[in-house]
Design a protein around this motif. Sequence first.
Motif, mmCIF file in Angstrom:
data_model
loop_
_atom_site.group_PDB
_atom_site.id
_atom_site.type_symbol
_atom_site.label_atom_id
_atom_site.label_comp_id
_atom_site.label_asym_id
_atom_site.label_seq_id
_atom_site.Cartn_x
_atom_site.Cartn_y
_atom_site.Cartn_z
ATOM 1 N N ILE A 318 1.040 -0.763 -0.356
ATOM 2 C CA ILE A 318 -0.132 0.280 -0.138
ATOM 3 C C ILE A 318 0.814 1.128 -0.703
ATOM 4 C CG2 ILE A 318 -1.830 -1.104 1.172
ATOM 5 C CD1 ILE A 318 -0.705 0.238 3.864
ATOM 6 N N GLU A 319 0.432 2.429 -0.413
ATOM 7 C CA GLU A 319 0.839 3.844 -0.344
ATOM 8 C C GLU A 319 0.215 4.460 0.629
ATOM 9 O OE1 GLU A 319 3.269 4.279 -1.190
ATOM 10 O OE2 GLU A 319 3.747 2.672 -3.075
ATOM 11 N N LEU A 320 0.855 5.119 1.846
ATOM 12 C CA LEU A 320 0.709 5.681 2.779
ATOM 13 C C LEU A 320 0.588 7.414 2.410
ATOM 14 C CD1 LEU A 320 2.167 4.023 6.024
ATOM 15 C CD2 LEU A 320 0.108 3.351 4.924
ATOM 16 N N THR A 332 -3.309 4.047 -1.707
ATOM 17 C CA THR A 332 -3.217 3.601 -2.280
ATOM 18 C C THR A 332 -3.113 2.570 -1.964
ATOM 19 O OG1 THR A 332 -1.293 3.521 -3.150
ATOM 20 C CG2 THR A 332 -3.660 5.427 -4.201
ATOM 21 N N GLY A 333 -3.874 1.186 -2.560
ATOM 22 C CA GLY A 333 -3.684 0.137 -1.991
ATOM 23 C C GLY A 333 -4.860 -1.157 -1.364
ATOM 24 N N LEU A 334 -5.585 -0.487 -1.032
ATOM 25 C CA LEU A 334 -7.014 -0.661 0.371
ATOM 26 C C LEU A 334 -7.784 0.298 -0.706
ATOM 27 C CD1 LEU A 334 -6.175 -0.908 3.003
ATOM 28 C CD2 LEU A 334 -5.874 -2.709 1.317
ATOM 29 N N SER A 335 -9.353 -1.303 -0.516
ATOM 30 C CA SER A 335 -10.804 -0.437 -1.279
ATOM 31 C C SER A 335 -12.180 -0.081 -0.128
ATOM 32 C CB SER A 335 -11.247 -0.714 -2.555
ATOM 33 O OG SER A 335 -10.341 -0.422 -3.878
ATOM 34 N N PRO A 336 -12.836 0.601 -0.768
ATOM 35 C CA PRO A 336 -14.092 -0.114 1.160
ATOM 36 C C PRO A 336 -14.705 -0.879 1.013
ATOM 37 C CG PRO A 336 -14.170 2.092 -0.365
ATOM 38 C CD PRO A 336 -12.879 1.682 -0.684
ATOM 39 N N GLY A 337 -14.676 -2.052 1.537
ATOM 40 C CA GLY A 337 -15.526 -3.009 1.831
ATOM 41 C C GLY A 337 -14.278 -4.013 2.701
#
Length: 361
Positions: A318-320, A332-337
Amino acid sequence: MKTTKPWSAALALGASLLLAGCGEEPEAQAPAPRPVRVVTVEKGVGGQVASFTGDVQAQDEAALAFRVSGRMIERSANVGDQVKAGQVVARLDPQNALNALRSAQAALAAAESQLVTAANTFERQERLLGNGFTTQANHDAARTALQAAQSGVDNAEAQLKTAQDNVSYTDLVADAPGTVTARGAEPGEVVQAGQMILQLARQGGRDAVFDVPANVLRAAPVDPVITVTLSDDPSVTARGRVREVAPQADPVTRTFRVRVGLDTPPAAMRLGSTVIGRVELGSDAAIEIPASALTAVNERPAVWVYDPASQTVALRNIELRRFSQASVAVETGLSPGEIVVTAGVQALHPGQKVRLLGAGS
């Protein structure tokens, strides 16, 4: 009739049991799923708001001081007084300066007298040389004396101007309107040139001054709008923008001094008032996850993502955007849910089956 020996029968029985055991192998037991705790990723509703306590100061503050040394005989302004431009706020004993002025005036008069004498002598030598009644050496000496006398007058005039300035310097004059915020000497004291007599907060602007940590400076947007309120009366508010950031951190607190220029501050925000400044660190929504979920792979931040269908976990980079001790904001790297492991991340490997101990958001 032939009989079978007992030990032969036992041997045959043992062999049959051994052959029967070799035909079947016990099944290997699968490892039990590792228990983990997880959190469901949700989109944030907005950025964080940081608040700091500071005080109100003048944008332009000057220390008024005498330009000459002497004994102060008067100070007509005190802390809290309003002064005007050109107002005399303190005086020194002018006696020494006046004596020096009279001496300079006398020196100038003597120099001018010598100049008149030297000029008359040179004129006579000029006529005598034209008629052949004097030598060139006498004429040159008269010219040199005239030049020296002129230089003496110039020097005396400069000394007189210095003496006149020193007399004027015995009066301490406010160069701009403002409010006296501090005093540094009392009447009767002998003060030195440059010693602060009065601290003057000039009119024309006020700053809210805060000590801000470096991580907040990095997270703040460019040219943010700062909301400032009085600590004892939140209904008194003002807005401003960052006017100055200290280039070096305080050696003790490791914070940076930030000056926020206030736009039309209310009269209740007096100099020295305690105020609270608030700034929104991010106006757009951000994904927030607990800091315990963070790990690393390939020298980059990563998290373990849980797949409900296979009940396994997978490692994902992921990017912080920003981070703190309690939580991290993911760029970036994660999506809701999606479901992220928050406890037990150090003992996992890709594709491992896990068992959920609890879920949260």
